[in-house]
Design a protein around this motif. Structure first.
Motif, PDB file in Angstrom:
ATOM      1  N   ILE A 136       0.851  -1.193   0.000  1.00 54.96           N
ATOM      2  CA  ILE A 136       0.000   0.000   0.000  1.00 54.96           C
ATOM      3  C   ILE A 136       0.885   1.241   0.000  1.00 54.96           C
ATOM      4  O   ILE A 136       1.715   1.436   0.889  1.00 54.96           O
ATOM      5  N   SER A 137       0.723   2.067  -1.035  1.00 55.34           N
ATOM      6  CA  SER A 137       1.551   3.270  -1.146  1.00 55.34           C
ATOM      7  C   SER A 137       0.843   4.512  -0.614  1.00 55.34           C
ATOM      8  O   SER A 137       1.498   5.457  -0.165  1.00 55.34           O
ATOM      9  N   ASP A 138      -0.482   4.519  -0.641  1.00 59.05           N
ATOM     10  CA  ASP A 138      -1.194   5.698  -0.171  1.00 59.05           C
ATOM     11  C   ASP A 138      -2.648   5.350   0.062  1.00 59.05           C
ATOM     12  O   ASP A 138      -3.182   4.400  -0.520  1.00 59.05           O
ATOM     13  N   PHE A 147      -5.637  -8.694  -6.742  1.00 56.65           N
ATOM     14  CA  PHE A 147      -5.816  -8.494  -5.303  1.00 56.65           C
ATOM     15  C   PHE A 147      -7.287  -8.410  -4.929  1.00 56.65           C
ATOM     16  O   PHE A 147      -8.158  -8.154  -5.771  1.00 56.65           O
ATOM     17  N   ASP A 148      -7.556  -8.626  -3.628  1.00 57.05           N
ATOM     18  CA  ASP A 148      -8.836  -8.199  -3.091  1.00 57.05           C
ATOM     19  C   ASP A 148      -8.588  -7.289  -1.898  1.00 57.05           C
ATOM     20  O   ASP A 148      -7.482  -7.252  -1.335  1.00 57.05           O
ATOM     21  N   SER A 165     -12.861  -4.130  -5.482  1.00 55.62           N
ATOM     22  CA  SER A 165     -12.634  -2.697  -5.682  1.00 55.62           C
ATOM     23  C   SER A 165     -11.716  -2.153  -4.598  1.00 55.62           C
ATOM     24  O   SER A 165     -11.763  -2.567  -3.434  1.00 55.62           O
ATOM     25  N   SER A 166     -10.896  -1.167  -4.991  1.00 57.71           N
ATOM     26  CA  SER A 166      -9.982  -0.519  -4.037  1.00 57.71           C
ATOM     27  C   SER A 166     -10.608   0.702  -3.385  1.00 57.71           C
ATOM     28  O   SER A 166      -9.906   1.460  -2.708  1.00 57.71           O
ATOM     29  N   ILE A 167     -11.891   0.892  -3.570  1.00 58.59           N
ATOM     30  CA  ILE A 167     -12.583   2.058  -3.022  1.00 58.59           C
ATOM     31  C   ILE A 167     -13.654   1.600  -2.047  1.00 58.59           C
ATOM     32  O   ILE A 167     -14.425   0.684  -2.340  1.00 58.59           O
ATOM     33  N   PHE A 168     -13.676   2.266  -0.859  1.00 57.70           N
ATOM     34  CA  PHE A 168     -14.700   1.983   0.145  1.00 57.70           C
ATOM     35  C   PHE A 168     -15.522   3.250   0.360  1.00 57.70           C
ATOM     36  O   PHE A 168     -14.981   4.366   0.367  1.00 57.70           O
ATOM     37  N   ILE A 189      -7.268  -1.476   6.921  1.00 57.45           N
ATOM     38  CA  ILE A 189      -7.413  -1.803   5.514  1.00 57.45           C
ATOM     39  C   ILE A 189      -6.405  -2.906   5.178  1.00 57.45           C
ATOM     40  O   ILE A 189      -5.211  -2.766   5.464  1.00 57.45           O
ATOM     41  N   THR A 190      -6.895  -4.021   4.560  1.00 53.94           N
ATOM     42  CA  THR A 190      -6.025  -5.140   4.206  1.00 53.94           C
ATOM     43  C   THR A 190      -6.168  -5.429   2.719  1.00 53.94           C
ATOM     44  O   THR A 190      -7.278  -5.550   2.199  1.00 53.94           O
ATOM     45  N   VAL A 191      -5.013  -5.537   2.032  1.00 56.22           N
ATOM     46  CA  VAL A 191      -4.980  -5.902   0.608  1.00 56.22           C
ATOM     47  C   VAL A 191      -4.266  -7.247   0.514  1.00 56.22           C
ATOM     48  O   VAL A 191      -3.138  -7.404   1.010  1.00 56.22           O
ATOM     49  N   THR A 192      -4.926  -8.244  -0.129  1.00 53.52           N
ATOM     50  CA  THR A 192      -4.411  -9.613  -0.201  1.00 53.52           C
ATOM     51  C   THR A 192      -4.186 -10.016  -1.651  1.00 53.52           C
ATOM     52  O   THR A 192      -5.031  -9.776  -2.514  1.00 53.52           O
ATOM     53  N   ASP A 193      -3.028 -10.633  -1.922  1.00 50.03           N
ATOM     54  CA  ASP A 193      -2.739 -11.163  -3.250  1.00 50.03           C
ATOM     55  C   ASP A 193      -3.515 -12.469  -3.434  1.00 50.03           C
ATOM     56  O   ASP A 193      -3.365 -13.421  -2.651  1.00 50.03           O
ATOM     57  N   LEU A 194      -4.334 -12.530  -4.460  1.00 48.82           N
ATOM     58  CA  LEU A 194      -5.172 -13.717  -4.686  1.00 48.82           C
ATOM     59  C   LEU A 194      -4.364 -14.917  -5.154  1.00 48.82           C
ATOM     60  O   LEU A 194      -4.879 -16.043  -5.170  1.00 48.82           O
ATOM     61  N   ASN A 195      -3.125 -14.715  -5.556  1.00 46.88           N
ATOM     62  CA  ASN A 195      -2.281 -15.820  -5.974  1.00 46.88           C
ATOM     63  C   ASN A 195      -1.457 -16.390  -4.819  1.00 46.88           C
ATOM     64  O   ASN A 195      -0.566 -17.212  -5.041  1.00 46.88           O
TER      65      ASN A 195
END
Length: 600
Positions: free
Chosen positions: A441-443, A466-467, A478-481, A491-497
C-alpha cells in the motif's frame, strides 16, 4: 435366418413388383395392413374428398383443392399392448407427408394424432413415427405410439413433389419384439388366402385355400400380363415359387364357387461380408460407419439393403437401437454387431457378422494448469511428476522430459504421445506460470463529507490480482470503500495468488477545507468531526513552516484563526491527528496530515 423376432418389419414398395401395387385413394377403401403390407409403386391423384372441403387437417393443408394430394390410405388395428411406430421410406429427392388418425370410422376422422409435413430439405429417406432406422436424428419423425388391443388407425400418405417413385411402409417398435406374430390384427383382412405376403427369397410360402366342401381347386398367377392358369395345381395348397398376384377358384358342389386373390412378393435375402477391425484413439475420434457399409455389403447394392450397427447381438437381431454412423468409441475393446436388412422386407436380414474396435487410451496428465510463484527471482518445476516409459514427452519450449524448470512467466504446453503401430494418440495439457509479488500500500486518501458520507481510496505500488478488505468485512475486488463509520479502521490488501498481504490502519474523521473567521456566524471556527469515537484525540495545527499554532481535543469548540490573540493572515495551514489506538499506544493517524485554508 428366422422370420420373426424383429422390431422393424421393413416392407419396401419399390422395384419390379410395382405392377401389383395396391393404392386406395379414399379412406373408405383404405388398404388393410397386417403383419405384411402390399407393395406400392406410389400415388397418383386423389379420390373423393375425405375432409368435406376442409382446408386443413392437423399439419396437412390444401395444395391442389383438397387436403389430399397424390394420396394413399391404409388402415391397421393393434392386437397387443406396446410401443409402435412406422417408417415411410422414399427417394431422398421426393417430398412425402403423412397424417395418422385414431378412429374406426372414416366419417369421423377427427384431428390426426401424429402428423408431419416437412419439405425434406435435408434429403431424408424416411419420415414416420418413432425413430429413423438409419440412427440419425430426423425432424421428420413424431413420438412413438402407445397402442392397445382393438385400437383402429387410418394412415394418409401424401406426395407433394413432382417425383413419384414410390414409398415403403415399415412398422417398428418394441411391440414386435414381444409379439412378433400378433402385434397387428389380421382379422381386418377378410380373404380366404389371407393378407398379402412378403417373404425372403430363401423362404417357402404356402397358400392355403382349404374349404370343407370343395370338390376342386384351380390356381392362377399374374406376373403382369393377366391371370394365367398354373398347370398341374388342383389341390387346396399352393407352394409359391415366384413373386406374383395369385388367384384360387374353389369349386363347390352347389355351384357357389369361391374366388380369392392375394399377393406374394419375394425380397432378396442379404448376406453380410466379413468386416475388418478398427483401431482408434479414445480422444473423441470419429469412426465413419458409412465406410464400413461397403465392407458389409460387398457387391450388394445400398439401394436394396440397409446396414446398421449395434452394441449387442440381441439389438442387431431385433433391429433396434442402431448406433450413429459417425461413431465415437469410448472403450478399450468394443464389439460392434452388424445387421444387413433388405429394404423390400425387413424380415430379410443377416446379423451374422461383427467387428472389434480397439480403443487406444490417451496418456493421463494430472498436473496443475495454473502455477503462481512469489518472489523477485523465482523458479518453478512444472509437468507430470511420474512419467511413463511407454510415452514420449515434448514441451512447447523444446524439452523432452516430463518435468521442466522454468524461470519466466508464460504458457507451457506438454504433448504426450502413445504410439501403437502406426497410430499416435496424443494428450496435450498446458500450464500457465505467473510470477506474483505481495501487495504494498503506497497511499490512502480519505474524502470526508460528514459522518455518513466518505470515500476511502487505496493505492498500491504495483498492479496485481488483489482483493481489498476493511476490518473483518467481506473482501471486495474494488480498491474504493464508501461511507465508513468515523473512527479507526484496518485496511487489508491480499494477493489472490497466495503471495501475501499488506495492512494499514486508518482513521476516518472529517474537516472543512476552509473557514472564514470574520464574525459573521458562518464558518467562523475550524474543527474536526468524528473525534468522539477516538481515545484522547489531539489535533495539532501548523503553518507552512512547521510552527505549532494551536491544539484541539474532542471537547474543543474549534480554532478561530488566531495565534496568541493575533489574527493570522489568509493562507494554507496543516494539521496532524494523534490518539490512543486499540492497543493502548499513542500514535499519529496515518494519512491524516492534511491542510485547509483560512479566508478573511
Amino acid at each position: 435366418m428366422t422370420k420373426y423376432g424383429i422390431t422393424i418389419l421393413l416392407l419396401n414398395l419399390f422395384g419390379a413388383l410395382s405392377c401389383f401395387s395396391q393404392v386406395a385413394l379414399d379412406c373408405v377403401n383404405a388398404i388393410p395392413i397386417c403383419n405384411n403390407t402390399p407393395i406400392n409403386a406410389g400415388t397418383d391423384g386423389y379420390g373423393l374428398d375425405d375432409f368435406n372441403g376442409a382446408s386443413v387437417s392437423g399439419c396437412i393443408t390444401q395444395a391442389t383443392g383438397t387436403v389430399e394430394t397424390n394420396s394413399a390410405w391404409y388402415r391397421f388395428r393393434a392386437a397387443e399392448t406396446g410401443q409402435l411406430g412406422f417408417n415411410i421410406g422414399f427417394n431422398s429427392n421426393e417430398d412425402w407427408d403423412f397424417a395418422l388418425y385414431k378412429t374406426d370410422d372414416c366419417r369421423d376422422l377427427g384431428e390426426p394424432i401424429r402428423c408431419n409435413y416437412f419439405d425434406n430439405s435435408d434429403d431424408s429417406i424416411y419420415i414416420g413415427v418413432g425413430q429413423d432406422p438409419t440412427g440419425v436424428a430426423n425432424i421428420q419423425y413424431e413420438d412413438w405410439l402407445e397402442v392397445s388391443p382393438s385400437e383402429d388407425y387410418y394412415l394418409l400418405i401424401n406426395n407433394y413433389s413432382n417425383n413419384n417413385s414410390g414409398f415403403s411402409i415399415q412398422f417398428s417398435g418394441n411391440i414386435f419384439v414381444e409379439f412378433p406374430n400378433s402385434a397387428l390384427d389380421c382379422n381386418i383382412i377378410d380373404n380366404l388366402l389371407g393378407p398379402p405376403k412378403i417373404a425372403c427369397d430363401n423362404e417357402n410360402v404356402i397358400l392355403d385355400a382349404t374349404t370343407s366342401d370343395a370338390i376342386d381347386y384351380e390356381w392362377y398367377l399374374d406376373i403382369g400380363a393377366g391371370y394365367q392358369p398354373i398347370p398341374g395345381e388342383s389341390g387346396p395348397e399352393l407352394n409359391v415359387a415366384v413373386s406374383a398376384m395369385y388367384r384360387v377358384l374353389v369349386v363347390r358342389p352347389s355351384g357357389n364357387n369361391l374366388i380369392s386373390e392375394t399377393q406374394v412378393a419375394y425380397a432378396p435375402a442379404p448376406f453380410t461380408y466379413e468386416l475388418t477391425d478398427e483401431t482408434a484413439c479414445l480422444d473423441g475420434t470419429v469412426i465413419d460407419f458409412n465406410s464400413k457399409d461397403l465392407e458389409a455389403l460387398g457387391g450388394q447394392s445400398s439401394l436394396e439393403f440397409l446396414v446398421t450397427y449395434h452394441s449387442s447381438i440381441e439389438e442387431a437381431m431385433n433391429g433396434i437401437n442402431a448406433l450413429p454412423k459417425e461413431y465415437i468409441p469410448t472403450q478399450t475393446l468394443e464389439t460392434i454387431f452388424v445387421r444387413t436388412t433388405s429394404l423390400e422386407n425387413g424380415n430379410c436380414y443377416d446379423a451374422s457378422e461383427s467387428f472389434d474396435i480397439n480403443g487406444i487410451e490417451l496418456p493421463y496428465l494430472d498436473f496443475d494448469t495454473n502455477v503462481f510463484i512469489c518472489g523477485d527471482t523465482p523458479v518453478v518445476t512444472i509437468g507430470q511428476r511420474i512419467p511413463d516409459s511407454n510415452y514420449t514427452y515434448e514441451w512447447s519450449s523444446g524439452q523432452n522430459t516430463s518435468l521442466i524448470t522454468v524461470a519466466e512467466e508464460g504458457v507451457y504446453t506438454l504433448s504426450v504421445t502413445n504410439v501403437v503401430g502406426a497410430l499416435q494418440c496424443i494428450t496435450v495439457r498446458s500450464v500457465t506460470v505467473i510470477f506474483s509479488r505481495p501487495p504494498v500500500i503506497s497511499d490512502v486518501t480519505i474524502l470526508y463529507e460528514d459522518d455518513a458520507s466518505n470515500v476511502i481510496s487505496i493505492f498500491l505500488e504495483e498492479d496485481g490480482d488483489f482483493d481489498y478488505q476493511v476490518d473483518n468485512e467481506e473482501p471486495q475486488s474494488s480498491s474504493i470503500f464508501n461511507n465508513l463509520f468515523p473512527g479507526e479502521h484496518t485496511i487489508t490488501v491480499t494477493d489472490l495468488n497466495g503471495c501475501g498481504l499488506d495492512s494499514k490502519d486508518i482513521v476516518v474523521v472529517g474537516f472543512p477545507k476552509f473557514f472564514t473567521p470574520n464574525a459573521d456566524g458562518v464558518n467562523d471556527k475550524w474543527k474536526v468531526d468524528g473525534l468522539s469515537v477516538l481515545d484522547n484525540p489531539v489535533i495539532t495545527i501548523y503553518n507552512r513552516y512547521g510552527k505549532l499554532l494551536y491544539q484541539l481535543n474532542e471537547d474543543s469548540n474549534g480554532w478561530d484563526g488566531t495565534f496568541k490573540g493575533v489574527l493570522l493572515p489568509e493562507s494554507d495551514y496543516w494539521f496532524k491527528l494523534s490518539y490512543t489506538n486499540s492497543l493502548g499506544q499513542d500514535t499519529n493517524a496515518a494519512y491524516i496530515n492534511n491542510h485547509f485554508t483560512l479566508k478573511r
